[in-house]
Design a protein around this motif. Structure first.
Motif, PDB file in Angstrom:
ATOM      1  N   SER A 224     -14.864   2.590 -21.974  1.00 20.21           N
ATOM      2  CA  SER A 224     -13.906   3.002 -22.991  1.00 20.21           C
ATOM      3  C   SER A 224     -13.901   1.995 -24.132  1.00 20.21           C
ATOM      4  N   PRO A 225     -13.630   2.455 -25.374  1.00 21.49           N
ATOM      5  CA  PRO A 225     -13.511   1.516 -26.491  1.00 21.49           C
ATOM      6  C   PRO A 225     -12.198   0.736 -26.474  1.00 21.49           C
ATOM      7  N   VAL A 226     -11.309   1.037 -25.525  1.00 23.20           N
ATOM      8  CA  VAL A 226     -10.039   0.314 -25.414  1.00 23.20           C
ATOM      9  C   VAL A 226      -9.843  -0.102 -23.959  1.00 23.20           C
ATOM     10  N   GLN A 227      -9.455  -1.351 -23.747  1.00 21.97           N
ATOM     11  CA  GLN A 227      -9.143  -1.816 -22.399  1.00 21.97           C
ATOM     12  C   GLN A 227      -7.874  -2.656 -22.438  1.00 21.97           C
ATOM     13  N   GLN A 228      -6.960  -2.331 -21.541  1.00 22.77           N
ATOM     14  CA  GLN A 228      -5.715  -3.083 -21.400  1.00 22.77           C
ATOM     15  C   GLN A 228      -5.689  -3.737 -20.026  1.00 22.77           C
ATOM     16  N   SER A 229      -5.426  -5.042 -20.004  1.00 26.72           N
ATOM     17  CA  SER A 229      -5.383  -5.772 -18.747  1.00 26.72           C
ATOM     18  C   SER A 229      -4.770  -7.134 -18.993  1.00 26.72           C
ATOM     19  N   GLN A 230      -4.009  -7.630 -18.022  1.00 27.42           N
ATOM     20  CA  GLN A 230      -3.461  -8.988 -18.056  1.00 27.42           C
ATOM     21  C   GLN A 230      -2.598  -9.225 -19.303  1.00 27.42           C
ATOM     22  N   ASP A 256      -1.955  -9.297 -27.986  1.00 27.29           N
ATOM     23  CA  ASP A 256      -0.994  -9.432 -26.892  1.00 27.29           C
ATOM     24  C   ASP A 256      -0.136  -8.184 -26.872  1.00 27.29           C
ATOM     25  N   THR A 257      -0.128  -7.464 -25.750  1.00 30.09           N
ATOM     26  CA  THR A 257       0.618  -6.207 -25.690  1.00 30.09           C
ATOM     27  C   THR A 257       2.126  -6.424 -25.722  1.00 30.09           C
ATOM     28  N   THR A 258       2.579  -7.604 -25.371  1.00 28.30           N
ATOM     29  CA  THR A 258       4.021  -7.875 -25.380  1.00 28.30           C
ATOM     30  C   THR A 258       4.517  -8.157 -26.792  1.00 28.30           C
ATOM     31  N   LEU A 325     -12.713  -9.341 -20.618  1.00 28.82           N
ATOM     32  CA  LEU A 325     -12.448  -7.937 -20.916  1.00 28.82           C
ATOM     33  C   LEU A 325     -13.654  -7.365 -21.655  1.00 28.82           C
ATOM     34  N   GLN A 326     -13.961  -6.108 -21.378  1.00 31.10           N
ATOM     35  CA  GLN A 326     -15.141  -5.504 -21.996  1.00 31.10           C
ATOM     36  C   GLN A 326     -14.846  -4.082 -22.444  1.00 31.10           C
ATOM     37  N   VAL A 327     -15.339  -3.757 -23.642  1.00 30.90           N
ATOM     38  CA  VAL A 327     -15.227  -2.403 -24.186  1.00 30.90           C
ATOM     39  C   VAL A 327     -16.596  -2.000 -24.729  1.00 30.90           C
ATOM     40  N   ALA A 328     -16.769  -0.695 -24.933  1.00 24.96           N
ATOM     41  CA  ALA A 328     -18.054  -0.208 -25.431  1.00 24.96           C
ATOM     42  C   ALA A 328     -17.865   1.141 -26.106  1.00 24.96           C
ATOM     43  N   ARG A 329     -18.727   1.436 -27.039  1.00 22.63           N
ATOM     44  CA  ARG A 329     -18.803   2.739 -27.698  1.00 22.63           C
ATOM     45  C   ARG A 329     -20.254   3.200 -27.677  1.00 22.63           C
TER      46      ARG A 329
END
Length: 375
Positions: A224-230, A256-258, A325-329
């Motif tokens: 996925s082009p988006v990754q959420q973690s930690q 930072d998601t917060t 973290l890794q994303v790809a398109r």
């Protein structure tokens, strides 16, 4: 007065100036372009740019902008990728704490590449920005000359054989514009030329259709082009469809998601991979800019599916540590067939070589015939 002027002129010409030093791996004399449809392992060229001040010391805390322009168009001696000639291959701006930019880039065609480098300070006023254009010569793959030599020998042989066949004394019947053997040979050459032109056009269309067929073969993305973690979100944005000869746009950021604030003390590792051969065509590792983003433009010179992959890791000694973290398109690349005039020029060369062989054969046959008559 003349001596003083010449001495001052020499002193001025030898005054050290700011510059950009380029190192390549492999060395310049060993650089060859990308070779399509080969089983040999191929790797992109490593390019290292070092910004130096007038005392040949590296600049600190700099921004380095880079544009790679492919060699200009050569219509009379075209390359393997005519559409790529005279276009922008890569454009990016990197944050360089040590004044150094390192990338890996596959070079698609032979010729002299123009590398436009812009160096500016991260802190306004630290030093005056400057630009420099470097030339990167890439010689043709020697294997191509071997193939060309073999083809020329075959075409000359065909022409030579034809000249021997139709040479010598020929009887022109009443109402004929040429002897029968000459007319048969010319008719055969016309048929061969038409068949060659059809083969060139059909192969180009099949190549184009082959490129379009990948739209159905690679419909699902492996990542996925988006990754959420930690508590972090890594986001890769950019074009999903690219065209040979035109750069595609990409940008990656980590936040930072917060708090919603960008995370800057990280390393981005970028790769562009040709999926058919699992071949890396571009690679870069660096840090984001002041806004926490890394953006670049990249051209895919091969009309086949590619994947842009980005891995984010914390910088050594960073206060915030996290697992990578890794994303790809996945990018569908639309291939463009060579222009018709390029194909016609190639056909004209082949026809001229056959014509030269034909002229040599006629000359040799006439000499033999004259010697036979005199004897």
């Amino acid at each position: 007065m003349t001596i003083l002027i010449s001495i001052s002129g020499e002193g001025y010409s030898q005054t050290p100036t700011r510059s950009v030093q380029l190192n390549t791996d492999p060395p310049l004399q060993s650089l060859i372009p990308f070779e399509a449809a080969t089983e040999k392992p191929q790797s992109p060229v490593s390019l290292t740019f070092q910004a130096l001040d007038a005392q040949r010391q590296p600049f600190k805390n700099a921004k380095i902008g880079l544009e790679i322009l492919t060699p200009p168009s050569t219509p009379w001696w075209t390359t393997d990728f005519p559409i790529v000639e005279g276009t922008k291959l890569l454009a990016m701006e990197a944050t360089a704490p040590q004044g150094r930019l390192e990338i890996q880039q596959m070079l698609p065609i032979r010729g002299n590449y123009q590398l436009r480098v812009n160096v500016s300070p991260l802190l306004a006023g630290a030093f005056t920005p400057y630009e420099q254009t470097l030339t990167l010569p890439v010689r043709e793959n020697p294997v191509k000359y071997h193939y060309l030599g073999g083809l020329v020998i075959v075409l000359l042989g065909v022409g030579l054989l034809g000249g021997v066949v139709i040479g010598g004394q020929q009887i022109v019947q009443e109402g004929e514009i040429a002897p029968q053997r000459v007319r048969l040979l010319l008719s055969g050459l016309i048929v061969v030329a038409i068949a060659a032109l059809l083969a060139i056009n059909i192969s180009a269309e099949l190549l184009d259709a082959h490129g379009h067929s990948h739209e159905h073969e690679h419909t699902h993305a492996t990542q996925s082009p988006v990754q959420q973690s930690q508590g972090l979100e890594l986001h890769l944005v950019g074009d999903d469809l690219a065209t040979v000869g035109q750069p595609a746009n990409f940008a990656v950021s980590l936040k930072d998601t917060t708090t919603g604030q960008p995370v800057k003390d990280i390393l981005f590792q970028v790769k562009a991979i040709a999926l058919e051969d699992n071949l890396t065509v571009f690679a870069y590792q660096g840090i984001p800019d002041s806004s926490g983003k890394l953006a670049w433009q990249e051209q895919f010179f091969d009309g086949a599916p590619h994947k842009v992959e980005v891995t984010a890791t914390p910088q050594p000694g960073s206060n915030r540590q996290f697992s990578p973290l890794q994303v790809a398109r996945e990018i569908e690349v639309e291939g463009i067939a060579p222009p018709l005039f390029v194909r016609l020029i190639s056909l004209a060369y082949f026809t001229a070589i056959v014509g030269i062989g034909l002229a040599i054969g006629l000359g040799l046959k006439n000499r033999w015939f004259q010697r036979l008559v005199r004897g």
